[in-house]
Design a protein around this motif. Structure first.
Motif, PDB file in Angstrom:
ATOM      1  N   GLU A 100       0.823  -1.209   0.000  1.00 44.61           N
ATOM      2  CA  GLU A 100       0.000   0.000   0.000  1.00 44.61           C
ATOM      3  C   GLU A 100       0.859   1.261   0.000  1.00 44.61           C
ATOM      4  O   GLU A 100       0.592   2.188  -0.784  1.00 44.61           O
ATOM      5  CB  GLU A 100      -0.957  -0.004   1.193  1.00 44.61           C
ATOM      6  N   PRO A 101       1.914   1.350   0.833  1.00 43.99           N
ATOM      7  CA  PRO A 101       2.788   2.515   0.731  1.00 43.99           C
ATOM      8  C   PRO A 101       3.372   2.709  -0.670  1.00 43.99           C
ATOM      9  O   PRO A 101       3.477   3.835  -1.155  1.00 43.99           O
ATOM     10  CB  PRO A 101       3.885   2.217   1.759  1.00 43.99           C
ATOM     11  N   ASP A 149       1.978   8.949   7.612  1.00 48.28           N
ATOM     12  CA  ASP A 149       0.983   8.730   6.560  1.00 48.28           C
ATOM     13  C   ASP A 149       1.699   8.708   5.213  1.00 48.28           C
ATOM     14  O   ASP A 149       2.097   9.747   4.687  1.00 48.28           O
ATOM     15  CB  ASP A 149      -0.051   9.856   6.610  1.00 48.28           C
ATOM     16  N   THR A 150       1.881   7.525   4.627  1.00 42.70           N
ATOM     17  CA  THR A 150       2.680   7.446   3.408  1.00 42.70           C
ATOM     18  C   THR A 150       2.045   8.191   2.240  1.00 42.70           C
ATOM     19  O   THR A 150       2.759   8.677   1.364  1.00 42.70           O
ATOM     20  CB  THR A 150       2.937   5.984   3.008  1.00 42.70           C
ATOM     21  N   LYS A 151       0.746   8.325   2.212  1.00 41.97           N
ATOM     22  CA  LYS A 151       0.113   9.094   1.142  1.00 41.97           C
ATOM     23  C   LYS A 151       0.473  10.571   1.276  1.00 41.97           C
ATOM     24  O   LYS A 151       0.939  11.204   0.320  1.00 41.97           O
ATOM     25  CB  LYS A 151      -1.401   8.914   1.169  1.00 41.97           C
ATOM     26  N   VAL A 195      11.304  -4.502  -6.667  1.00 37.47           N
ATOM     27  CA  VAL A 195      11.266  -4.725  -5.226  1.00 37.47           C
ATOM     28  C   VAL A 195      10.156  -5.723  -4.922  1.00 37.47           C
ATOM     29  O   VAL A 195       9.209  -5.876  -5.694  1.00 37.47           O
ATOM     30  CB  VAL A 195      11.033  -3.414  -4.442  1.00 37.47           C
ATOM     31  N   VAL A 196      10.285  -6.400  -3.810  1.00 36.77           N
ATOM     32  CA  VAL A 196       9.271  -7.360  -3.375  1.00 36.77           C
ATOM     33  C   VAL A 196       8.258  -6.620  -2.506  1.00 36.77           C
ATOM     34  O   VAL A 196       8.632  -5.942  -1.552  1.00 36.77           O
ATOM     35  CB  VAL A 196       9.908  -8.511  -2.572  1.00 36.77           C
ATOM     36  N   THR A 197       6.997  -6.718  -2.848  1.00 35.61           N
ATOM     37  CA  THR A 197       5.977  -6.015  -2.072  1.00 35.61           C
ATOM     38  C   THR A 197       5.445  -6.888  -0.944  1.00 35.61           C
ATOM     39  O   THR A 197       5.391  -8.111  -1.047  1.00 35.61           O
ATOM     40  CB  THR A 197       4.811  -5.564  -2.963  1.00 35.61           C
ATOM     41  N   ASP A 198       5.058  -6.218   0.131  1.00 39.42           N
ATOM     42  CA  ASP A 198       4.602  -6.897   1.346  1.00 39.42           C
ATOM     43  C   ASP A 198       3.230  -6.344   1.731  1.00 39.42           C
ATOM     44  O   ASP A 198       3.104  -5.173   2.092  1.00 39.42           O
ATOM     45  CB  ASP A 198       5.613  -6.653   2.469  1.00 39.42           C
ATOM     46  N   ASP A 199       2.213  -7.187   1.646  1.00 41.93           N
ATOM     47  CA  ASP A 199       0.848  -6.753   1.944  1.00 41.93           C
ATOM     48  C   ASP A 199       0.602  -6.495   3.424  1.00 41.93           C
ATOM     49  O   ASP A 199      -0.435  -5.937   3.789  1.00 41.93           O
ATOM     50  CB  ASP A 199      -0.159  -7.799   1.452  1.00 41.93           C
ATOM     51  N   SER A 200       1.530  -6.902   4.283  1.00 47.49           N
ATOM     52  CA  SER A 200       1.307  -6.747   5.724  1.00 47.49           C
ATOM     53  C   SER A 200       1.645  -5.350   6.228  1.00 47.49           C
ATOM     54  O   SER A 200       1.399  -5.037   7.392  1.00 47.49           O
ATOM     55  CB  SER A 200       2.140  -7.775   6.502  1.00 47.49           C
ATOM     56  N   ARG A 248      -0.688   1.684   5.067  1.00 49.55           N
ATOM     57  CA  ARG A 248      -0.439   3.110   4.834  1.00 49.55           C
ATOM     58  C   ARG A 248       0.233   3.793   6.015  1.00 49.55           C
ATOM     59  O   ARG A 248       1.117   4.637   5.833  1.00 49.55           O
ATOM     60  CB  ARG A 248      -1.772   3.794   4.521  1.00 49.55           C
ATOM     61  N   TYR A 249      -0.165   3.440   7.245  1.00 53.85           N
ATOM     62  CA  TYR A 249       0.347   4.104   8.445  1.00 53.85           C
ATOM     63  C   TYR A 249       1.349   3.246   9.217  1.00 53.85           C
ATOM     64  O   TYR A 249       1.793   3.640  10.292  1.00 53.85           O
ATOM     65  CB  TYR A 249      -0.808   4.475   9.375  1.00 53.85           C
ATOM     66  N   GLY A 250       1.688   2.089   8.708  1.00 50.14           N
ATOM     67  CA  GLY A 250       2.681   1.246   9.356  1.00 50.14           C
ATOM     68  C   GLY A 250       2.272   0.707  10.708  1.00 50.14           C
ATOM     69  O   GLY A 250       3.125   0.386  11.538  1.00 50.14           O
TER      70      GLY A 250
END
Length: 345
Positions: A81-82, A176-178, A232-237, A240-242
């Motif tokens: 998501e980030p 907030d990554t957005k 890069v390898v994406t991680d669904d876990s 947006r806010y970590g």
């Protein structure tokens, strides 16, 4: 969320048992100098536990630089998501740039410093990351009401610090990554293009764009940039806010958007969340509220049930102030988390 074409080119997704990689390529990409600069040691293994912050007596910049390199044996991972938000922001920044830069190059450039700064193991950088190198007494509660009453000045995967780029961010906004990506992407791309306009080559212009990050000073960010171009390898876990949670809070007679930050709930690289994970204390769970007025102020608030202090405690920092000398600590007047119904409700 549907993935844009540029994002699909950026991602490497893991589909067990096969790793499917889609490389990011560009006609403007420099040949990848994937090795550290001559004379710069690259760690053989990723730092674990308390490694980055416990070696008291070592200069902070030296600590960051010595832990900046992601070992070649480690894949670069990033929250799914980030990465969506970063890619969107970087694509817009590239589209309005004053120099030639592709969306994929801009995306890789915007995330390149996140691993050297907060996750040299290559694990997904946590949007919640709290700085652990700062030990100035002014960052702690002067009354020492509880050990977790500590103001971390550097926040998030970009380590936006109140002394610099983060001076007009609250901790919630930096996590907030957005929001953070929408401000960091044009800032980084504009710095890159300004140096290109002065006649610098692409690699030199990238180095200039990263000058606000200590961990980039000796080439570690160029290394991760080139590797990110390959995927890069994406991680669904990692969200947006970590792991931080948006809430609604009642404070001083009004309802506010607030963020609840519990380091124990951090998503992604969380070495910094361990009590022994750095030089400074780690904050007890706290709330963040932006107070707008004549001068915008960041409020961090600890409920007694979270900090263990005899009563609620709050600290305020006006925007533009360096936390290392610009904090005001005081007894909290009471606050209600209206989402979780906790506190003074």
């Amino acid at each position: 969320m549907a993935l844009s074409a540029p994002l699909r080119r950026l991602l490497v997704t893991v589909c067990a048992p096969t790793l499917l990689a889609t490389a990011i390529t560009s006609a403007h990409a420099d040949p990848a100098p994937a090795e550290p600069a001559p004379g710069t040691p690259e760690p053989a293994t990723a730092p674990t536990g308390a490694a980055p912050g416990e070696r008291d007596g070592t200069d902070v910049d030296e600590l960051k630089l010595s832990n900046a390199w992601v070992p070649r044996s480690q894949q670069l991972r990033f929250g799914a998501e980030p990465l969506d938000y970063v890619t969107d922001a970087a694509t817009r920044a590239a589209g309005s740039a004053t120099c030639s830069i592709t969306a994929n190059e801009a995306t890789a450039m915007v995330i390149a410093m996140t691993w050297p700064e907060v996750s040299p193991s290559g694990a997904p950088p946590s949007p919640m990351t709290l700085s652990r190198y700062d030990t100035q007494p002014s960052l702690g509660d002067p009354q020492n009401r509880a050990p977790g009453l500590w103001f971390h000045p550097g926040i998030g995967m970009w380590q936006l610090d109140s002394a610099g780029l983060g001076t007009d961010f609250t901790a919630a906004e930096a996590m907030d990554t957005k929001y953070a990506a929408e401000r960091m992407a044009p800032f980084i791309v504009d710095k890159y293009c300004a140096r290109r306009a002065d006649g610098a080559g692409r690699a030199a212009a990238r180095a200039h764009a990263w000058t606000d990050w200590v961990a980039c000073r000796e080439g570690a960010c160029e290394n991760t940039y080139q590797r990110a171009l390959d995927g890069v390898v994406t991680d669904d876990s990692v969200g947006r806010y970590g792991g931080a949670e948006p809430r609604r809070c009642w404070y001083r007679g009004a309802a506010h958007d607030c963020m609840f930050v519990d380091p124990a709930a951090a998503q992604g690289s969380d070495w910094w969340a361990a009590p022994g994970g750095g030089r400074s204390p780690v904050a007890a769970p706290f709330y963040v509220i932006r107070l707008d007025g004549v001068r915008t102020t960041e409020l961090r608030y600890w409920l007694t049930l979270d900090s263990g202090a005899a009563g609620d405690v709050e600290v305020v920092r006006p925007f533009g102030a360096n936390a290392r000398g610009g904090l005001t600590w005081r007894q909290g007047p009471g606050m209600c988390d209206m989402t979780a119904w906790r506190g003074d409700c």
